[in-house]
Enzyme design. Structure first.
Site, PDB file in Angstrom:
ATOM      1  N   ASP A   1      -6.630   8.608   3.332  1.00 15.48           N
ATOM      2  CA  ASP A   1      -5.724   9.592   2.757  1.00 15.48           C
ATOM      3  C   ASP A   1      -6.383  10.968   2.856  1.00 15.48           C
ATOM      4  OD1 ASP A   1      -7.639   9.775   0.805  1.00 15.48           O
ATOM      5  OD2 ASP A   1      -6.396   9.021  -0.815  1.00 15.48           O
TER       6      ASP A   1
ATOM      7  N   PHE B   1      -3.369  12.913  -3.062  1.00 10.91           N
ATOM      8  CA  PHE B   1      -3.005  12.180  -4.286  1.00 10.91           C
ATOM      9  C   PHE B   1      -3.808  12.679  -5.479  1.00 10.91           C
ATOM     10  CE2 PHE B   1      -3.300   8.621  -7.304  1.00 10.91           C
ATOM     11  CZ  PHE B   1      -1.958   8.460  -7.562  1.00 10.91           C
TER      12      PHE B   1
ATOM     13  N   ASP C   1      -1.478  17.330   1.313  1.00 14.44           N
ATOM     14  CA  ASP C   1      -0.186  17.667   0.730  1.00 14.44           C
ATOM     15  C   ASP C   1      -0.317  17.751  -0.775  1.00 14.44           C
ATOM     16  OD1 ASP C   1      -0.644  14.910   0.341  1.00 14.44           O
ATOM     17  OD2 ASP C   1       1.493  14.539   0.066  1.00 14.44           O
TER      18      ASP C   1
ATOM     19  N   GLN D   1       7.601  14.762   1.380  1.00 11.80           N
ATOM     20  CA  GLN D   1       7.725  14.939  -0.064  1.00 11.80           C
ATOM     21  C   GLN D   1       9.136  15.419  -0.387  1.00 11.80           C
ATOM     22  OE1 GLN D   1       5.708  13.940  -2.305  1.00 11.80           O
ATOM     23  NE2 GLN D   1       3.674  13.795  -1.356  1.00 11.80           N
TER      24      GLN D   1
ATOM     25  N   GLY E   1       4.916  10.663  -2.887  1.00 12.06           N
ATOM     26  CA  GLY E   1       5.575  11.097  -4.107  1.00 12.06           C
ATOM     27  C   GLY E   1       6.516  10.091  -4.713  1.00 12.06           C
TER      28      GLY E   1
ATOM     29  N   ASP F   1       0.226   0.389   0.988  1.00  9.30           N
ATOM     30  CA  ASP F   1      -1.115   0.255   0.422  1.00  9.30           C
ATOM     31  C   ASP F   1      -1.016   0.420  -1.085  1.00  9.30           C
ATOM     32  OD1 ASP F   1      -2.711   2.985  -0.636  1.00  9.30           O
ATOM     33  OD2 ASP F   1      -0.875   3.380   0.486  1.00  9.30           O
TER      34      ASP F   1
ATOM     35  N   CYS G   1      -0.587 -21.235  -2.209  1.00 10.68           N
ATOM     36  CA  CYS G   1      -1.495 -20.242  -1.625  1.00 10.68           C
ATOM     37  C   CYS G   1      -2.652 -20.930  -0.906  1.00 10.68           C
ATOM     38  CB  CYS G   1      -2.037 -19.311  -2.716  1.00 10.68           C
ATOM     39  SG  CYS G   1      -3.127 -18.012  -2.099  1.00 10.68           S
TER      40      CYS G   1
ATOM     41  N   CYS H   1      -5.569 -19.291  -0.130  1.00 18.29           N
ATOM     42  CA  CYS H   1      -6.782 -18.471  -0.255  1.00 18.29           C
ATOM     43  C   CYS H   1      -7.961 -19.300  -0.752  1.00 18.29           C
ATOM     44  CB  CYS H   1      -6.536 -17.279  -1.181  1.00 18.29           C
ATOM     45  SG  CYS H   1      -6.600 -17.650  -2.952  1.00 18.29           S
TER      46      CYS H   1
ATOM     47  N   CYS I   1      -7.687 -20.384  -4.516  1.00 23.89           N
ATOM     48  CA  CYS I   1      -6.755 -21.474  -4.818  1.00 23.89           C
ATOM     49  C   CYS I   1      -7.211 -22.807  -4.242  1.00 23.89           C
ATOM     50  CB  CYS I   1      -5.364 -21.113  -4.317  1.00 23.89           C
ATOM     51  SG  CYS I   1      -4.610 -19.751  -5.256  1.00 23.89           S
TER      52      CYS I   1
ATOM     53  N   HIS J   1      -7.466 -13.612  -4.266  1.00 22.03           N
ATOM     54  CA  HIS J   1      -6.138 -14.217  -4.319  1.00 22.03           C
ATOM     55  C   HIS J   1      -5.034 -13.173  -4.202  1.00 22.03           C
ATOM     56  CE1 HIS J   1      -2.615 -16.467  -5.485  1.00 22.03           C
ATOM     57  NE2 HIS J   1      -2.380 -15.491  -6.345  1.00 22.03           N
TER      58      HIS J   1
END
Length: 377
Positions: free
Chosen positions: A93, A97, A147, A190, A217, A267, A305, A307, A310, A336
């Site tokens: 980024d 933010f 931004d 934005q 935003g 994300d 799951c 993973c 699990c 997980h």
């Protein structure tokens, strides 16, 4: 330019789509969930954990890496990939933010943003040019323009002024970009809840011809119906032949809603953050593992799951770890939750291929106990 985007398949009933993105460090299909490694680490997880559970892109945070350890040190190490031992795609980024999250410690001018360091209080100044330079030093595959991410709600007058400044900053970032052949640069749309401002911002960014486009935003406190309305209005103004990235969204329902409206990339810190508080996303809904009902529950966290967590541990053991304040609990739930979101986006891709996206969405909503109005986290 090393970044390439290929549109593979569009859903017959919605704007959902499958794409293929190629960067210098790999190729991945979208829709995709990208784990956040704010300080060059996805909290508690190793590279091997991430690779074993299907992570193909991770994020780094420009503001935090600039302050610790410093972009000069990372550049000297050979770039962020070598520094953190990650040989797949990295997205960074821009620090924009933090203009939102550190709102009580910053001052915005046309030149850039003056911050107080979030820990030391030291005065810092970040401009579009410096944010771009830091990302060039980090060597990420995908960079963001600098931004302003305004809060919700904001007045129309404030948002209009902010959008115009964000557009001027986007042009400055593009002009300052030192490595356009090897590092992609995304513009950020934005405009808050105001559809005409979103449309204006998107159209002006497209004129600047970025490598991809982010929608910023959102997920900053607005109702779910506003987020969906903004996405539905905005994505048609973004090119079909470039990736679309919704920043900061990582809950199951919001991902499904955004995919339905043509978004490719997501994300969020959510999976690791809630893991540290003992919360897990499962195919049966949210599980608060500290609850007493799991004290003698010797079943896996999620029986659907695959993973590591699990496959190897029970709810009773996980509850014990959290009650005992053992760090292993944070790690196992983080594994997980990230795998859950990767499985979700894999399921989305399969459903789009088979033209049954809405059926898939309805099933996840039903199994997870979601509705169309409330946010799921």
């Amino acid at each position: 330019m090393d970044l390439k985007f290929e549109l593979i398949k569009k859903d017959k009933d919605t704007m959902a789509r499958i794409g293929k993105v190629t960067t210098k460090h790999g190729t991945f299909e979208t829709p995709i969930f990208m784990a956040v490694g704010t300080q060059a680490t996805v909290k508690t997880l190793t590279k091997e954990d991430l690779e074993a559970h299907g992570s193909e892109v991770i994020l780094g945070n420009t503001y935090h890496l600039w302050n610790q350890p410093g972009n000069d040190i990372i550049k000297e190490a050979g770039g962020l990939h070598k520094f953190m031992n990650w040989d797949k795609t990295i997205l960074t980024d821009s620090g924009g933010f933090q203009v939102f999250s550190l709102a009580d410690m910053r001052d915005i001018t046309e030149e850039g943003v003056t911050f107080k360091h979030h820990k030391s209080g030291k005065k810092l100044f970040l401009s579009p040019e410096l944010a771009t330079k830091i990302q060039n030093d980090l060597g990420s595959d995908i960079m963001m323009v600098f931004d302003e991410c305004p809060p919700y709600p904001a007045t129309y007058e404030y948002m209009k002024s902010s959008v115009e400044r964000t557009l001027r900053w986007a042009k400055r970032c593009k002009d300052a970009h030192e490595n356009p052949d090897t590092q992609a640069l995304f513009g950020i749309v934005q405009g808050g809840e105001y559809l005409d401002l979103r449309e204006h911002c998107a159209k002006e960014l497209v004129k600047l011809d970025f490598d991809g486009y982010s929608i910023g935003g959102l997920s900053v406190g607005e109702p779910k119906e506003i987020q969906n309305r903004v996405l539905e209005h905005t994505t048609p103004f973004l090119p079909e032949d470039k990736p679309r990235y919704l920043m900061g969204v990582g809950s199951p329902g919001m991902i499904l809603d955004a995919v339905e409206r043509g978004v490719d990339m997501f994300d969020c810190v959510l999976p690791t953050r809630i893991a540290r508080h003992g919360s897990a996303m499962t195919t049966h809904g949210r599980v608060i593992i500290k609850n007493k009902q799991y004290e003698r529950d010797f079943s896996p966290l999620d029986d659907h799951c695959d993973c590591y967590t699990c496959k190897n541990y029970t709810k009773a053991y996980l509850r014990h770890l959290f009650k005992a304040n053992e760090i292993l609990g944070y790690r196992l739930l983080s594994i997980h939750n990230i795998r859950f979101l990767i499985n979700l986006t894999n399921g989305i891709k399969e459903a789009i291929r088979e033209d049954r996206f809405l059926e898939f969405k309805e099933k996840v909503y039903r199994d997870y106990g979601l509705n169309e109005k409330d946010t799921d986290f």
